[in-house]
Design a protein around this motif. Sequence first.
Motif, short mmCIF file in Angstrom:
data_model
loop_
_atom_site.label_atom_id
_atom_site.label_comp_id
_atom_site.label_asym_id
_atom_site.label_seq_id
_atom_site.Cartn_x
_atom_site.Cartn_y
_atom_site.Cartn_z
N GLY A 192 -6.52 5.95 15.27
CA GLY A 192 -6.40 6.93 14.50
C GLY A 192 -5.03 7.88 14.61
N LEU A 193 -4.37 7.11 15.49
CA LEU A 193 -2.79 7.67 15.35
C LEU A 193 -2.19 6.86 14.34
CD1 LEU A 193 -2.02 7.20 19.11
CD2 LEU A 193 -2.57 9.44 18.04
N ALA A 194 -1.29 7.50 13.35
CA ALA A 194 -0.80 7.06 12.49
C ALA A 194 0.72 6.46 12.81
CB ALA A 194 -0.62 7.99 11.31
N TYR A 195 0.96 5.28 12.77
CA TYR A 195 2.22 4.53 12.87
C TYR A 195 2.62 4.38 11.47
CZ TYR A 195 0.68 3.17 17.54
OH TYR A 195 0.03 3.20 18.90
N PRO A 196 4.20 4.09 11.59
CA PRO A 196 4.92 4.05 10.09
C PRO A 196 4.26 3.44 9.13
CG PRO A 196 6.53 3.96 11.90
CD PRO A 196 5.00 4.08 12.83
N ASP A 197 3.73 2.14 9.64
CA ASP A 197 3.10 1.22 8.54
C ASP A 197 1.77 1.83 8.00
OD1 ASP A 197 4.95 -0.55 8.56
OD2 ASP A 197 4.02 -1.77 10.41
N ASP A 198 1.37 2.59 8.77
CA ASP A 198 -0.18 3.41 8.28
C ASP A 198 0.35 4.32 7.33
OD1 ASP A 198 -1.65 2.07 10.27
OD2 ASP A 198 -0.97 3.36 11.84
N LEU A 199 1.31 5.07 7.85
CA LEU A 199 1.78 6.26 6.73
C LEU A 199 2.21 5.69 5.44
CD1 LEU A 199 3.73 8.42 9.18
CD2 LEU A 199 1.38 8.84 8.14
N VAL A 200 2.95 4.54 5.34
CA VAL A 200 3.09 3.80 4.20
C VAL A 200 1.58 3.48 3.41
CG1 VAL A 200 4.21 1.50 3.29
CG2 VAL A 200 5.35 2.81 5.02
N LEU A 201 0.76 2.90 4.18
CA LEU A 201 -0.49 2.63 3.59
C LEU A 201 -1.06 3.85 2.91
CD1 LEU A 201 -2.86 0.51 3.17
CD2 LEU A 201 -3.42 1.67 5.34
N LEU A 202 -1.35 4.87 3.76
CA LEU A 202 -1.95 6.12 3.02
C LEU A 202 -0.82 6.85 2.08
CD1 LEU A 202 -2.59 7.80 6.60
CD2 LEU A 202 -4.05 6.78 4.96
N LYS A 203 0.27 6.79 1.95
CA LYS A 203 1.13 7.10 0.97
C LYS A 203 0.93 6.28 -0.30
CE LYS A 203 4.89 9.41 -0.77
NZ LYS A 203 4.56 9.69 -2.11
N ARG A 204 0.83 4.87 -0.22
CA ARG A 204 0.45 4.06 -1.44
C ARG A 204 -0.81 4.41 -2.00
NH1 ARG A 204 1.13 -0.65 0.71
NH2 ARG A 204 -1.14 -0.99 1.20
N ILE A 205 -1.69 4.66 -1.16
CA ILE A 205 -3.02 4.98 -1.89
C ILE A 205 -2.96 6.27 -2.46
CG2 ILE A 205 -5.50 5.50 -1.21
CD1 ILE A 205 -5.05 3.53 1.38
N TYR A 206 -2.38 7.35 -1.73
CA TYR A 206 -2.45 8.52 -2.21
C TYR A 206 -1.52 8.57 -3.59
CZ TYR A 206 0.07 13.30 -2.53
OH TYR A 206 0.81 14.39 -2.96
N ASP A 207 -0.56 7.78 -3.52
CA ASP A 207 0.05 7.78 -4.95
C ASP A 207 -0.72 7.38 -6.19
OD1 ASP A 207 2.60 9.25 -3.72
OD2 ASP A 207 3.62 6.97 -3.55
N GLU A 208 -1.42 6.22 -5.58
CA GLU A 208 -2.14 5.58 -6.79
C GLU A 208 -3.24 6.57 -7.15
OE1 GLU A 208 -3.47 2.07 -5.01
OE2 GLU A 208 -1.79 1.12 -4.97
N VAL A 209 -3.80 7.17 -6.23
CA VAL A 209 -5.09 8.13 -6.77
C VAL A 209 -4.44 9.31 -7.38
CG1 VAL A 209 -6.88 9.59 -5.61
CG2 VAL A 209 -6.53 7.33 -4.68
N CYS A 210 -3.25 10.11 -7.08
CA CYS A 210 -2.78 10.97 -7.80
C CYS A 210 -2.49 10.47 -9.26
CB CYS A 210 -1.44 11.52 -7.01
SG CYS A 210 -1.90 12.57 -5.57
N GLU A 211 -1.78 9.37 -9.21
CA GLU A 211 -1.58 9.00 -10.61
C GLU A 211 -2.94 8.71 -11.50
OE1 GLU A 211 0.64 5.00 -12.91
OE2 GLU A 211 1.42 5.66 -11.07
N GLU A 212 -3.66 7.98 -10.83
CA GLU A 212 -4.87 7.74 -11.61
C GLU A 212 -5.84 8.98 -11.94
OE1 GLU A 212 -7.23 5.20 -8.93
OE2 GLU A 212 -5.95 3.73 -8.93
N ARG A 213 -5.83 10.12 -11.28
CA ARG A 213 -6.52 11.38 -11.58
C ARG A 213 -5.67 12.15 -12.32
NH1 ARG A 213 -9.14 12.91 -6.30
NH2 ARG A 213 -9.82 14.73 -7.39
#
Length: 80
Positions: free
Chosen positions: A10-31
């Motif tokens: 549940g702790l976010a490491y740099p690679d986790d933040l990259v993953l979350l940011k990528r998903i966030y960016d994709e969803v923002c663009e799609e919606r």
Amino acid sequence: MIKPHVSESGLAYPDDLVLLKRIYDEVCEERGIVLGSPEASDLAIEAMRLFSAGVFDEVAIGRRLRSGDVESRGVQSPSP
């Protein structure tokens, strides 16, 4: 190839933040969500809430964020 570290605590490491940011960016663009908007903020909060609750799979996070019903899950923007 060494797999980047992805948290299972549940702790976010740099690679986790990259993953979350990528998903966030994709969803923002799609919606059609404008970055920096209250809706974008709610989406980012929901992504972190899911991750902190133990949802670490990219597909699962993306699916839940794409459902488009963030506020009904208890994440709301603060009142002005």
